[in-house]
Design a protein around this motif. Structure first.
Motif, short mmCIF file in Angstrom:
data_model
loop_
_atom_site.label_atom_id
_atom_site.label_comp_id
_atom_site.label_asym_id
_atom_site.label_seq_id
_atom_site.Cartn_x
_atom_site.Cartn_y
_atom_site.Cartn_z
N ARG A 180 0.82 -1.21 0.00
CA ARG A 180 0.00 0.00 0.00
C ARG A 180 0.86 1.26 0.00
O ARG A 180 0.43 2.30 -0.47
CB ARG A 180 -0.94 0.00 1.20
CG ARG A 180 -0.30 0.27 2.56
CD ARG A 180 -1.34 0.37 3.64
NE ARG A 180 -2.19 -0.81 3.65
CZ ARG A 180 -3.43 -0.83 4.17
NH1 ARG A 180 -3.93 0.26 4.70
NH2 ARG A 180 -4.13 -1.93 4.18
N ILE A 181 2.09 1.13 0.51
CA ILE A 181 2.94 2.30 0.58
C ILE A 181 3.47 2.68 -0.80
O ILE A 181 3.99 3.77 -0.99
CB ILE A 181 4.09 2.06 1.57
CG1 ILE A 181 4.58 3.39 2.16
CG2 ILE A 181 5.22 1.29 0.92
CD1 ILE A 181 3.58 4.09 3.02
N THR A 182 3.36 1.77 -1.78
CA THR A 182 3.84 2.08 -3.12
C THR A 182 2.74 2.65 -4.01
O THR A 182 2.97 2.90 -5.19
CB THR A 182 4.42 0.83 -3.79
OG1 THR A 182 3.43 -0.20 -3.84
CG2 THR A 182 5.63 0.32 -3.01
N GLN A 183 1.54 2.84 -3.47
CA GLN A 183 0.49 3.48 -4.25
C GLN A 183 0.85 4.95 -4.49
O GLN A 183 1.56 5.57 -3.70
CB GLN A 183 -0.85 3.39 -3.51
CG GLN A 183 -1.37 1.97 -3.36
CD GLN A 183 -2.68 1.90 -2.61
OE1 GLN A 183 -3.31 2.92 -2.36
NE2 GLN A 183 -3.08 0.70 -2.22
N ALA A 184 0.36 5.48 -5.59
CA ALA A 184 0.74 6.84 -6.00
C ALA A 184 0.43 7.86 -4.91
O ALA A 184 1.23 8.78 -4.65
CB ALA A 184 0.03 7.20 -7.30
N SER A 185 -0.72 7.72 -4.25
CA SER A 185 -1.11 8.68 -3.22
C SER A 185 -0.15 8.64 -2.04
O SER A 185 0.25 9.67 -1.49
CB SER A 185 -2.54 8.41 -2.75
OG SER A 185 -2.69 7.07 -2.34
N SER A 186 0.25 7.43 -1.63
CA SER A 186 1.18 7.30 -0.51
C SER A 186 2.56 7.83 -0.89
O SER A 186 3.23 8.50 -0.08
CB SER A 186 1.28 5.84 -0.08
OG SER A 186 0.04 5.37 0.41
N LEU A 187 3.00 7.56 -2.11
CA LEU A 187 4.31 8.05 -2.56
C LEU A 187 4.32 9.57 -2.62
O LEU A 187 5.33 10.21 -2.32
CB LEU A 187 4.64 7.44 -3.92
CG LEU A 187 4.94 5.94 -3.92
CD1 LEU A 187 5.04 5.41 -5.34
CD2 LEU A 187 6.21 5.63 -3.14
N HIS A 188 3.19 10.15 -3.02
CA HIS A 188 3.09 11.62 -3.06
C HIS A 188 3.27 12.20 -1.67
O HIS A 188 3.93 13.23 -1.49
CB HIS A 188 1.74 12.02 -3.64
CG HIS A 188 1.53 13.50 -3.72
ND1 HIS A 188 2.11 14.29 -4.69
CD2 HIS A 188 0.81 14.35 -2.94
CE1 HIS A 188 1.76 15.54 -4.52
NE2 HIS A 188 0.98 15.61 -3.45
N TRP A 189 2.70 11.53 -0.67
CA TRP A 189 2.86 11.98 0.72
C TRP A 189 4.30 11.80 1.19
O TRP A 189 4.89 12.72 1.78
CB TRP A 189 1.89 11.19 1.61
CG TRP A 189 2.19 11.29 3.07
CD1 TRP A 189 2.31 12.42 3.82
CD2 TRP A 189 2.44 10.19 3.97
NE1 TRP A 189 2.61 12.10 5.12
CE2 TRP A 189 2.69 10.75 5.25
CE3 TRP A 189 2.45 8.82 3.82
CZ2 TRP A 189 2.97 9.96 6.36
CZ3 TRP A 189 2.72 8.02 4.92
CH2 TRP A 189 2.97 8.60 6.17
N LEU A 190 4.90 10.64 0.91
CA LEU A 190 6.26 10.39 1.36
C LEU A 190 7.27 11.33 0.72
O LEU A 190 8.33 11.60 1.29
CB LEU A 190 6.65 8.94 1.04
CG LEU A 190 5.95 7.85 1.84
CD1 LEU A 190 6.38 6.48 1.36
CD2 LEU A 190 6.22 8.00 3.33
N ALA A 191 6.94 11.85 -0.45
CA ALA A 191 7.85 12.77 -1.14
C ALA A 191 8.08 14.05 -0.33
O ALA A 191 9.05 14.77 -0.59
CB ALA A 191 7.31 13.12 -2.52
N GLY A 192 7.22 14.31 0.64
CA GLY A 192 7.39 15.48 1.49
C GLY A 192 8.50 15.32 2.52
O GLY A 192 8.92 16.32 3.14
N TYR A 193 8.98 14.11 2.73
CA TYR A 193 10.08 13.89 3.66
C TYR A 193 11.41 14.15 2.98
O TYR A 193 11.55 14.04 1.76
CB TYR A 193 10.05 12.45 4.17
CG TYR A 193 9.00 12.17 5.22
CD1 TYR A 193 9.25 12.42 6.57
CD2 TYR A 193 7.76 11.66 4.86
CE1 TYR A 193 8.28 12.16 7.54
CE2 TYR A 193 6.79 11.40 5.83
CZ TYR A 193 7.05 11.65 7.17
OH TYR A 193 6.11 11.40 8.12
N ARG A 194 12.40 14.49 3.78
CA ARG A 194 13.74 14.73 3.24
C ARG A 194 14.37 13.43 2.74
O ARG A 194 14.97 13.39 1.67
CB ARG A 194 14.62 15.36 4.33
CG ARG A 194 16.05 15.65 3.89
CD ARG A 194 16.85 16.26 5.03
NE ARG A 194 16.93 15.35 6.19
CZ ARG A 194 17.45 15.69 7.36
NH1 ARG A 194 17.92 16.91 7.55
NH2 ARG A 194 17.49 14.81 8.35
#
Length: 226
Positions: A160-174
């Motif tokens: 589930r963490i590789t879904q586009a929505s989750s990846l978009h959120w994770l992109a906010g981390y350094r």
């Protein structure tokens, strides 16, 4: 399957045995009624369509569904990713043992805490529950100190963490540290994340593998997995 069907439609040769493995079971049983083949080189066959109606149904099945309902009508609702994800997370304000919940809806994220600079994504639920040990292991493997003060911990199991929505959120981390299982599934998950996140994604692994090699007991089940 769609790639094979497109090549057949264009008259390009394909690996026919590999194509058969992609077909639905019923079409696989009737493939000689649907297609005629001519071998042109090693592992390559020219395929002509005998049953246009059956071929059209295969093309329709292979097309990406626009929603969950259409995917269900095509026989597998899981072919369309849900628009909502619930992600478990430990953070400085929620040190456990009960994790917090992040609600991801498309590009909108409901996070009830201030994110740390970095995040550690753990694939395995057992390891996620023991997040303090995983933070220590990751710190040792990466050579940098990771604690809840500077790094949130997220459960990434089930892809589930590789879904586009989750990846978009994770992109906010350094930095997104990926503590995945050391198997084909874990490598595939990381490949997906690396394509989306670029250099932000980092695969957590020991600096030296030799002390750990004896722990690997399962040989690849077939050449493809290897």
């Amino acid at each position: 399957m769609k790639t094979y069907l497109d090549k057949i439609r264009k008259g390009e040769p394909v690996n026919y045995p590999a194509f058969l493995k992609k077909l639905p079971e019923q079409a696989r049983r009737l493939h000689r009624n649907i297609f005629a083949t001519q071998k042109v080189s090693a592992n390559r066959w020219l395929v002509t369509v005998r049953d246009d109606s059956a071929f059209s149904k295969l093309v329709e099945t292979a097309a990406a569904p626009v929603n969950r309902l259409e995917a269900a009508r095509q026989g597998d609702s899981h072919r369309h990713v849900t628009k909502v994800s619930f992600v478990l997370a430990y953070h400085q304000r929620q040190p456990g043992p009960r994790p917090d919940i992040v609600v991801v809806v498309g590009d909108d994220v409901d996070v009830g805490f201030s994110p740390a600079a970095d995040v550690l994504v753990i694939e395995n639920e057992e390891n996620f529950y023991r997040y303090l040990q995983m933070l220590n292991f990751s710190s040792e493997a990466l050579g940098i100190p990771l604690t809840l003060a500077n790094c949130d911990v997220v459960l990434g199991g089930g892809n589930r963490i590789t879904q586009a929505s989750s990846l978009h959120w994770l992109a906010g981390y350094r930095k997104v540290y990926c503590a995945f299982d050391y198997d084909m599934g874990g490598l595939q998950m990381f490949a997906t994340m690396a394509r989306a996140l670029g250099e932000k994604a980092c695969f957590v692994q020991p600096s030296k593998w030799s002390p750990w090699l004896g722990r690997f007991r399962m040989p690849p089940k077939n050449t493809e997995r290897f």
